[in-house]
Design a protein around this motif. Structure first.
Motif, PDB file in Angstrom:
ATOM      1  N   PHE A  59       8.048   0.833   7.140  1.00  0.00           N
ATOM      2  CA  PHE A  59       7.066  -0.088   7.726  1.00  0.00           C
ATOM      3  C   PHE A  59       6.754  -1.250   6.778  1.00  0.00           C
ATOM      4  CE2 PHE A  59       5.261   3.686  10.307  1.00  0.00           C
ATOM      5  CZ  PHE A  59       6.223   3.484  11.282  1.00  0.00           C
ATOM      6  N   SER A  60       6.692  -0.968   5.489  1.00  0.00           N
ATOM      7  CA  SER A  60       6.419  -2.026   4.508  1.00  0.00           C
ATOM      8  C   SER A  60       7.535  -3.057   4.499  1.00  0.00           C
ATOM      9  CB  SER A  60       6.251  -1.422   3.111  1.00  0.00           C
ATOM     10  OG  SER A  60       5.139  -0.555   3.051  1.00  0.00           O
ATOM     11  N   ALA A  61       8.773  -2.584   4.580  1.00  0.00           N
ATOM     12  CA  ALA A  61       9.919  -3.502   4.613  1.00  0.00           C
ATOM     13  C   ALA A  61       9.898  -4.341   5.882  1.00  0.00           C
ATOM     14  CB  ALA A  61      11.220  -2.717   4.520  1.00  0.00           C
ATOM     15  N   VAL A  62       9.562  -3.726   7.003  1.00  0.00           N
ATOM     16  CA  VAL A  62       9.473  -4.456   8.274  1.00  0.00           C
ATOM     17  C   VAL A  62       8.389  -5.531   8.200  1.00  0.00           C
ATOM     18  CG1 VAL A  62       8.851  -4.268  10.711  1.00  0.00           C
ATOM     19  CG2 VAL A  62      10.391  -2.591   9.689  1.00  0.00           C
ATOM     20  N   ILE A  63       7.233  -5.172   7.657  1.00  0.00           N
ATOM     21  CA  ILE A  63       6.118  -6.109   7.555  1.00  0.00           C
ATOM     22  C   ILE A  63       6.491  -7.317   6.699  1.00  0.00           C
ATOM     23  CG2 ILE A  63       3.821  -6.406   6.540  1.00  0.00           C
ATOM     24  CD1 ILE A  63       3.215  -3.523   7.463  1.00  0.00           C
ATOM     25  N   TYR A  85      11.519  -6.341  -0.524  1.00  0.00           N
ATOM     26  CA  TYR A  85      11.499  -5.320  -1.575  1.00  0.00           C
ATOM     27  C   TYR A  85      10.168  -5.215  -2.310  1.00  0.00           C
ATOM     28  CZ  TYR A  85      12.420  -8.916  -5.178  1.00  0.00           C
ATOM     29  OH  TYR A  85      12.350  -9.994  -6.018  1.00  0.00           O
ATOM     30  N   ASN A  86       9.497  -6.353  -2.557  1.00  0.00           N
ATOM     31  CA  ASN A  86       8.190  -6.257  -3.210  1.00  0.00           C
ATOM     32  C   ASN A  86       7.160  -5.599  -2.300  1.00  0.00           C
ATOM     33  OD1 ASN A  86       7.893  -7.463  -6.008  1.00  0.00           O
ATOM     34  ND2 ASN A  86       9.088  -9.076  -5.016  1.00  0.00           N
ATOM     35  N   SER A  87       7.261  -5.871  -0.995  1.00  0.00           N
ATOM     36  CA  SER A  87       6.370  -5.222  -0.034  1.00  0.00           C
ATOM     37  C   SER A  87       6.625  -3.719   0.005  1.00  0.00           C
ATOM     38  CB  SER A  87       6.569  -5.825   1.360  1.00  0.00           C
ATOM     39  OG  SER A  87       6.118  -7.165   1.406  1.00  0.00           O
ATOM     40  N   VAL A  88       7.889  -3.330  -0.070  1.00  0.00           N
ATOM     41  CA  VAL A  88       8.247  -1.903  -0.093  1.00  0.00           C
ATOM     42  C   VAL A  88       7.595  -1.204  -1.272  1.00  0.00           C
ATOM     43  CG1 VAL A  88      10.151  -0.303  -0.549  1.00  0.00           C
ATOM     44  CG2 VAL A  88      10.418  -2.081   1.182  1.00  0.00           C
ATOM     45  N   LEU A  89       7.755  -1.772  -2.446  1.00  0.00           N
ATOM     46  CA  LEU A  89       7.214  -1.137  -3.651  1.00  0.00           C
ATOM     47  C   LEU A  89       5.689  -1.087  -3.638  1.00  0.00           C
ATOM     48  CD1 LEU A  89       9.643  -2.636  -6.318  1.00  0.00           C
ATOM     49  CD2 LEU A  89       9.467  -0.236  -5.633  1.00  0.00           C
ATOM     50  N   TRP A 104      -3.048   4.911   3.778  1.00  0.00           N
ATOM     51  CA  TRP A 104      -1.848   4.374   4.411  1.00  0.00           C
ATOM     52  C   TRP A 104      -2.122   3.007   5.028  1.00  0.00           C
ATOM     53  CZ3 TRP A 104      -1.600   3.350   9.668  1.00  0.00           C
ATOM     54  CH2 TRP A 104      -2.626   3.874  10.451  1.00  0.00           C
ATOM     55  N   ILE A 105      -3.345   2.794   5.522  1.00  0.00           N
ATOM     56  CA  ILE A 105      -3.714   1.476   6.054  1.00  0.00           C
ATOM     57  C   ILE A 105      -3.770   0.458   4.927  1.00  0.00           C
ATOM     58  CG2 ILE A 105      -5.511   0.158   7.236  1.00  0.00           C
ATOM     59  CD1 ILE A 105      -6.318   2.693   8.673  1.00  0.00           C
ATOM     60  N   ILE A 106      -4.389   0.865   3.824  1.00  0.00           N
ATOM     61  CA  ILE A 106      -4.469  -0.024   2.657  1.00  0.00           C
ATOM     62  C   ILE A 106      -3.070  -0.346   2.139  1.00  0.00           C
ATOM     63  CG2 ILE A 106      -5.302  -0.212   0.277  1.00  0.00           C
ATOM     64  CD1 ILE A 106      -7.614   1.655   1.081  1.00  0.00           C
ATOM     65  N   ALA A 107      -2.192   0.650   2.153  1.00  0.00           N
ATOM     66  CA  ALA A 107      -0.823   0.451   1.679  1.00  0.00           C
ATOM     67  C   ALA A 107      -0.100  -0.602   2.514  1.00  0.00           C
ATOM     68  CB  ALA A 107      -0.064   1.776   1.708  1.00  0.00           C
ATOM     69  N   LEU A 108      -0.245  -0.542   3.830  1.00  0.00           N
ATOM     70  CA  LEU A 108       0.439  -1.496   4.702  1.00  0.00           C
ATOM     71  C   LEU A 108      -0.189  -2.891   4.611  1.00  0.00           C
ATOM     72  CD1 LEU A 108       1.119   0.704   7.867  1.00  0.00           C
ATOM     73  CD2 LEU A 108       2.661   0.149   5.975  1.00  0.00           C
ATOM     74  N   ILE A 109      -1.500  -2.936   4.451  1.00  0.00           N
ATOM     75  CA  ILE A 109      -2.157  -4.232   4.237  1.00  0.00           C
ATOM     76  C   ILE A 109      -1.677  -4.838   2.924  1.00  0.00           C
ATOM     77  CG2 ILE A 109      -4.363  -5.362   3.763  1.00  0.00           C
ATOM     78  CD1 ILE A 109      -5.664  -3.382   5.710  1.00  0.00           C
ATOM     79  N   GLY A 110      -1.571  -3.982   1.898  1.00  0.00           N
ATOM     80  CA  GLY A 110      -1.057  -4.449   0.610  1.00  0.00           C
ATOM     81  C   GLY A 110       0.361  -4.969   0.722  1.00  0.00           C
ATOM     82  N   ALA A 111       1.188  -4.308   1.528  1.00  0.00           N
ATOM     83  CA  ALA A 111       2.565  -4.756   1.745  1.00  0.00           C
ATOM     84  C   ALA A 111       2.585  -6.136   2.384  1.00  0.00           C
ATOM     85  CB  ALA A 111       3.309  -3.754   2.619  1.00  0.00           C
TER      86      ALA A 111
END
Length: 315
Positions: A59-63, A85-89, A104-111
């Motif tokens: 999902f991070s890569a997609v975002i 790749y930076n969003s993934v990490l 997990w919400i914070i993680a995706l927002i961070g991505a």
């Protein structure tokens, strides 16, 4: 009407195919590789160790990819997975280093934020000729983790505990498991401590090119020998915590950003060895804050050696 529907289906199919391929390239770019198949193997390696972490990765890569596409970033960079790749990490790091049900919400927002930060850093550093590498991910992850000391919404994982340097003692005792160390280094690039995942990650690198896989093995071995010889903690050495920065550094210095192939392996191996004392230094510096070093040793050493080449072109 029938023709219109068929064309829409073709367009949708092409769009989904593009998104899938570019997303996988974004995952593979974490190890400086542009290869969708390698990206899929990496995704599988992460999912084998943790399905939730695998989903966060995807999902991070997609975002990151969609934000770059919608924002009309350079199409070549987008298609290469540069904005993924930076969003993934960042997504992976925040999911692992934060606690609470909302992580997990914070993680995706961070991505998502990382994608914008990546674009900004590409703009500001374009004139320098220096690659941004994983710096956007490092800075944003550190910032997010530091907010846990002031904002109750963000909760730091119990695994990240600040420690006083005055009470710190070095313990180098422990079993020397060289077999685990041989595969754990590559796994730690993606925060993994699982031998099967490490083997899959090496397969992903060799799929992208035998030199990439071979150089990664050389970099990992260089870090193992250097950290062991310098008296590092065995628990850190054989979990791969000295190896992952060395692997990324040797790939960057010897292959991706190397114009002089004659001295590439030698120069890259030296750079890989140098990540060990740099890692030890950065870990110590961050100890009072409870922050992980992430890939800062890789960024620092790669910039240092690439900068030296500007003045010393023979290397």
């Amino acid at each position: 009407m029938i023709i219109h529907i068929n064309l829409s289906r073709v367009i949708n199919r092409e769009t989904l195919t593009w998104l899938m391929v570019t997303t996988l390239k974004g995952i593979s770019q974490v190890v400086l590789v542009e290869n969708a198949v390698s990206g899929f193997i990496i995704f599988a390696a992460i999912s084998v160790a943790s399905v939730p972490l695998g989903l966060i990765t995807l999902f991070s890569a997609v975002i990151g990819t969609l934000i770059a596409k919608i924002g009309r970033a350079d199409p070549n960079s987008v298609n290469q997975g540069i904005y993924g790749y930076n969003s993934v990490l960042t997504g992976m790091a925040l999911y692992l280093f934060l606690s609470g049900e909302d992580r997990w919400i914070i993680a995706l927002i961070g991505a998502a934020i990382t994608a914008f930060f990546t674009a900004a850093m590409i703009h500001f550093m374009r004139q320098t000729g220096v690659p941004i590498l994983t710096l956007p991910y490092i800075i944003l992850t550190w910032f997010f983790l530091l907010t846990t000391y002031r904002l109750t919404t963000f909760q730091l994982s119990p695994d990240l505990t600040p420690q006083s340097l005055s009470n710190w003692t070095l313990n180098i005792k422990g079993e020397a498991n060289w077999l685990d160390g041989a595969v754990n280094g590559i796994g730690q690039v993606f925060f993994l401590d699982y031998s099967v995942s490490g083997i899959l990650l090496f397969i992903a690198l060799f799929w992208a090119g035998w030199r990439i896989g071979l150089y990664a093995m050389v970099g990992n071995l260089a870090a193992l020998v250097t950290s062991y010889g310098l008296g590092g903690e065995h628990s850190l050495i054989f979990k791969g915590l000295y190896g992952y920065n060395a692997i990324l550094t040797i790939i960057a210095v010897s292959l991706v950003f190397n114009e002089n192939h004659k001295t590439g392996l030698i120069f890259g191996t030296i750079a890989a060895c140098f990540t060990v004392p740099i890692s030890a230094s950065i870990v110590t510096w961050l100890l009072p804050y409870g922050l992980p070093p992430l890939t800062m040793p890789f960024v620092f050493c790669t910039w240092l050696f690439l900068g030296a080449r500007k003045v010393l072109p023979a290397f």
